[in-house]
Write an enzyme that holds these catalytic residues in place. Structure first.
Site, PDB file in Angstrom:
ATOM      1  N   LYS A 178     -13.539  -7.160   3.189  1.00  0.00           N
ATOM      2  CA  LYS A 178     -12.582  -7.948   2.414  1.00  0.00           C
ATOM      3  C   LYS A 178     -12.137  -9.062   3.353  1.00  0.00           C
ATOM      4  CE  LYS A 178      -8.690  -8.757   1.484  1.00  0.00           C
ATOM      5  NZ  LYS A 178      -8.260 -10.150   1.697  1.00  0.00           N
ATOM      6  N   GLU A 254      -6.366  -4.258  15.078  1.00  0.00           N
ATOM      7  CA  GLU A 254      -6.144  -5.336  16.045  1.00  0.00           C
ATOM      8  C   GLU A 254      -5.078  -6.233  15.426  1.00  0.00           C
ATOM      9  OE1 GLU A 254     -10.064  -6.901  16.652  1.00  0.00           O
ATOM     10  OE2 GLU A 254     -10.727  -5.060  17.609  1.00  0.00           O
ATOM     11  N   CYS A 288      -5.168 -14.869  18.207  1.00  0.00           N
ATOM     12  CA  CYS A 288      -4.290 -13.724  18.511  1.00  0.00           C
ATOM     13  C   CYS A 288      -4.055 -13.577  20.005  1.00  0.00           C
ATOM     14  CB  CYS A 288      -4.900 -12.448  17.961  1.00  0.00           C
ATOM     15  SG  CYS A 288      -6.579 -12.199  18.546  1.00  0.00           S
ATOM     16  N   GLU A 390       6.096 -13.895  17.037  1.00  0.00           N
ATOM     17  CA  GLU A 390       4.781 -14.537  16.991  1.00  0.00           C
ATOM     18  C   GLU A 390       4.835 -15.683  15.991  1.00  0.00           C
ATOM     19  OE1 GLU A 390       1.448 -12.720  14.868  1.00  0.00           O
ATOM     20  OE2 GLU A 390       0.158 -13.142  16.572  1.00  0.00           O
TER      21      GLU A 390
HETATM   22  P1  NAD Z   1      -2.800 -10.865   7.474  1.00  0.00           P
HETATM   23  O1  NAD Z   1      -2.331  -9.543   7.960  1.00  0.00           O
HETATM   24  O2  NAD Z   1      -1.915 -11.656   6.595  1.00  0.00           O
HETATM   25  O3  NAD Z   1      -4.156 -10.710   6.663  1.00  0.00           O
HETATM   26  C1  NAD Z   1      -5.301 -10.100   7.226  1.00  0.00           C
HETATM   27  C2  NAD Z   1      -6.125  -9.494   6.130  1.00  0.00           C
HETATM   28  O4  NAD Z   1      -5.411  -8.411   5.539  1.00  0.00           O
HETATM   29  C3  NAD Z   1      -6.464 -10.462   4.994  1.00  0.00           C
HETATM   30  O5  NAD Z   1      -7.788 -10.220   4.579  1.00  0.00           O
HETATM   31  C4  NAD Z   1      -5.461 -10.055   3.911  1.00  0.00           C
HETATM   32  O6  NAD Z   1      -5.869 -10.356   2.610  1.00  0.00           O
HETATM   33  C5  NAD Z   1      -5.402  -8.560   4.128  1.00  0.00           C
HETATM   34  N1  NAD Z   1      -4.205  -7.892   3.620  1.00  0.00           N
HETATM   35  C6  NAD Z   1      -2.950  -8.395   3.526  1.00  0.00           C
HETATM   36  N2  NAD Z   1      -2.105  -7.464   3.030  1.00  0.00           N
HETATM   37  C7  NAD Z   1      -2.850  -6.350   2.810  1.00  0.00           C
HETATM   38  C8  NAD Z   1      -2.557  -5.058   2.295  1.00  0.00           C
HETATM   39  N3  NAD Z   1      -1.321  -4.714   1.924  1.00  0.00           N
HETATM   40  N4  NAD Z   1      -3.559  -4.159   2.194  1.00  0.00           N
HETATM   41  C9  NAD Z   1      -4.807  -4.475   2.579  1.00  0.00           C
HETATM   42  N5  NAD Z   1      -5.148  -5.694   3.064  1.00  0.00           N
HETATM   43  C10 NAD Z   1      -4.179  -6.616   3.177  1.00  0.00           C
HETATM   44  O7  NAD Z   1      -3.216 -11.665   8.782  1.00  0.00           O
HETATM   45  P2  NAD Z   1      -3.709 -13.184   8.868  1.00  0.00           P
HETATM   46  O8  NAD Z   1      -2.540 -14.054   8.540  1.00  0.00           O
HETATM   47  O9  NAD Z   1      -4.966 -13.333   8.100  1.00  0.00           O
HETATM   48  O10 NAD Z   1      -4.063 -13.321  10.423  1.00  0.00           O
HETATM   49  C11 NAD Z   1      -3.126 -13.707  11.391  1.00  0.00           C
HETATM   50  C12 NAD Z   1      -2.615 -12.476  12.118  1.00  0.00           C
HETATM   51  O11 NAD Z   1      -3.707 -11.737  12.627  1.00  0.00           O
HETATM   52  C13 NAD Z   1      -1.760 -12.810  13.324  1.00  0.00           C
HETATM   53  O12 NAD Z   1      -0.672 -11.909  13.380  1.00  0.00           O
HETATM   54  C14 NAD Z   1      -2.695 -12.550  14.504  1.00  0.00           C
HETATM   55  O13 NAD Z   1      -2.061 -12.237  15.717  1.00  0.00           O
HETATM   56  C15 NAD Z   1      -3.493 -11.411  13.990  1.00  0.00           C
HETATM   57  N6  NAD Z   1      -4.779 -11.338  14.678  1.00  0.00           N
HETATM   58  C16 NAD Z   1      -4.993 -10.346  15.589  1.00  0.00           C
HETATM   59  C17 NAD Z   1      -6.197 -10.282  16.277  1.00  0.00           C
HETATM   60  C18 NAD Z   1      -6.452  -9.203  17.300  1.00  0.00           C
HETATM   61  O14 NAD Z   1      -7.585  -9.068  17.730  1.00  0.00           O
HETATM   62  N7  NAD Z   1      -5.460  -8.442  17.724  1.00  0.00           N
HETATM   63  C19 NAD Z   1      -7.185 -11.231  16.022  1.00  0.00           C
HETATM   64  C20 NAD Z   1      -6.932 -12.231  15.079  1.00  0.00           C
HETATM   65  C21 NAD Z   1      -5.730 -12.278  14.406  1.00  0.00           C
END
Ligand code: NAD
Length: 486
Positions: A178, A254, A288, A390
């Site tokens: 997804k 992550e 991230c 963040e």
């Molecule tokens: P997000 O959590 O908003 O979304 C990530 C994914 O989760 C998307 O595909 C979204 O549709 C899905 N999602 C959202 N709510 C959900 C739910 N309730 N159930 C299932 N799936 C759901 O994150 P984002 O805005 O896409 O990415 C930015 C964030 O990701 C930042 O906090 C960043 O630090 C983190 N990040 C972490 C790493 C790492 O390796 N630690 C790497 C990249 C990004």
């Protein structure tokens, strides 16, 4: 206007409900595609296809053949490099100078690296003494975990998705991806590459949509999913833990970060500036592992801030396909509003704005995009909002420090624990400080230098578990012990 469909059981299919949502180019704020939104029916079909693939050809395939197919997937991405590059840049607005070096080549490499790595990992065996003197032989075998849900973010869409799909498939699992609703293109294109490489139907599936009450929730609550690997925000991770709890399965998370960069007076200033520039501003600060808190030892503080300011003011914002562009927009208008609210908050809390702090004037087609200025603050206490939360934008706060003890305490004073960068030419200090930082990854005199054999993940609110190298193997397989009485 491109129509973007799900990829289920080797075929591109639309949603039964007819529900769609807009695919927006954040650089222009123009709609460039229509994406089908998966409902429970599409998620069920994808899970069934994945389960069937495990019982069929994929589950029975010799390891060498499986690994050869994954090499073909990597070659297939590279053969269509320009298409992947354009798709990624249209979804994110990121400059091609970045995506052509990082996103696409590293995304392709994830399939080869893990296929090669897992071929040679040994398992354990023990001889056990028994009272009859004949003994027993224990040996362990690995089997694929099963159906894996991969939920990925928008900041490095292909790279972070294949970082999970590569090892999952190398271990013999079937996946349902997804991708983020913001960035559906490269994951969809990968479906075509999978078919061309000879990946059996149902091994790789893609469902599009959002989180709550959409594809993300339907997938994470599905009873026939065996493991969930997620990269994204910490609070989404918490929602997924709750959603998946009823069906007891492994999760690998992550999550977010608020990473420190620590610059000692004995650093090589050139290296520290170059590395900090990248760690703060690369991908418009949407990494991230990026640095949002910079700590600089007092004797070099003024010089460092002056040079970082010059670097930030030298960044060129522009179109993805302009060779001069070094910084793209944020991912969306919504994220722009969030980042700008932090810019305002910093000013309200008394920050000195060294540079930036607002929205740039962009010309022509770019005028309405999600652009923000690269921004540097000084003068805030460690308790300030922009030092604690963040932001995920092209910004950092720079704080002077006077001792190693003080800076380690500040660096660790956060709920996150993902990454840290230390800049010093004193190797004893480097090891001493690295050992004391609460972070899953500590870089010394570098940033974003990744060896895929090493553990990757976060402490505290930055994650659960580690991926990379044999740690991915641990997550994507079940280890079984066989005890044979001799
Ligand atoms: P997000 O959590 O908003 O979304 C990530 C994914 O989760 C998307 O595909 C979204 O549709 C899905 N999602 C959202 N709510 C959900 C739910 N309730 N159930 C299932 N799936 C759901 O994150 P984002 O805005 O896409 O990415 C930015 C964030 O990701 C930042 O906090 C960043 O630090 C983190 N990040 C972490 C790493 C790492 O390796 N630690 C790497 C990249 C990004």
């Amino acid at each position: 206007m491109q129509e973007i469909k799900h990829f289920i059981n080797g075929e591109f299919v639309g949603s039964k409900s007819g529900k769609t949502f807009a695919n927006i180019n954040p650089a222009t704020n123009q709609q460039i595609g229509v994406v089908h939104e998966a409902g429970q029916a599409e998620v069920n079909a994808a899970v069934e296809a994945a389960r069937a693939a495990l019982k069929g050809a994929w589950g029975k395939m010799p390891v060498a053949e499986r690994m050869a197919i994954l090499h073909k997937v990597a070659d297939g991405i590279n053969a269509r490099f320009d298409e992947f590059l354009e798709a990624e840049c249209l979804d994110t607005g990121k400059p091609k100078s970045l995506a052509s070096h990082i996103d696409i080549p590293r995304g392709a490499a994830n399939f080869k690296v893990f296929a090669d790595l897992f071929k040679n990992v040994p398992t354990e065996s023990f001889m056990l003494d028994t009272p009859d003197g004949k003994g027993a032989l224990n040996y362990s075998v690995r089997k694929p975990k099963g159906v894996i849900a991969v939920i990925s973010p928008w900041n490095l869409p292909l790279l972070l998705m294949t970082w999970k799909v590569g090892p999952a498939l190398a271990c013999g699992n079937a996946v349902i991806v997804k991708p983020s609703e913001e960035t559906p293109r490269t994951t969809t294109l990968l479906g075509e590459v999978m078919n061309a490489a000879g990946v059996p139907k149902g091994v790789f599936n893609v469902v599009h949509g959002f989180g709550p009450n959409s594809a993300g929730e339907f997938l994470t609550t599905h009873p026939d999913v065996d493991g969930i690997t997620f990269t994204g925000e910490t609070r989404t991770g918490a929602a997924i833990v709750k959603a998946s709890a009823d069906h007891i399965r492994h999760v690998s998370f992550e999550l977010g970060g608020k990473n420190p960069g620590i610059v000692f007076a004995d650093c090589d200033m050139e290296k520290a500036i170059e590395g900090t520039m990248r760690s703060v501003f690369a991908n418009c600060g949407q990494v991230c592992l990026g640095t949002e808190r910079v700590y600089v030892e007092r004797p070099i503080f003024d010089e460092f801030v002056k040079r970082l300011k010059a670097g930030a003011e030298n960044l060129k914002m522009g179109a993805w396909d302009d060779a001069c562009t070094s910084m793209g927009p944020l991912i969306s208008q919504e994220h722009k509003n969030k980042v700008i609210s932090y810019y305002k908050k910093a000013a309200e809390e008394g920050a000195t704005v060294v540079t930036g702090g607002g929205v740039p004037q962009m010309e022509g087609a770019l005028a309405d995009g999600a652009w923000v200025q690269p921004t540097i603050w000084t003068g805030l206490p460690e308790t300030a909002t922009v030092v604690k939360e963040e932001i995920f934008g092209p910004c950092c706060h720079v704080q002077p420090f006077d001792s190693e003890e003080q800076v380690i305490e500040w660096a660790n004073d956060t709920k996150y624990g993902l990454a840290a960068a230390v800049w010093t030419e004193n190797s004893s200090r480097a090891h001493r400080v690295a050992a004391q930082l609460d972070a899953g990854i500590v870089w010394v005199n570098s940033w974003f230098l990744r060896d895929l054999r090493t553990p990757f993940g976060g402490m505290k609110h930055s994650g659960i578990g580690r991926e990379g190298g044999v740690h991915s193997l641990e997550f994507y397989t079940e280890l079984k012990n066989v005890c044979v009485k001799l």
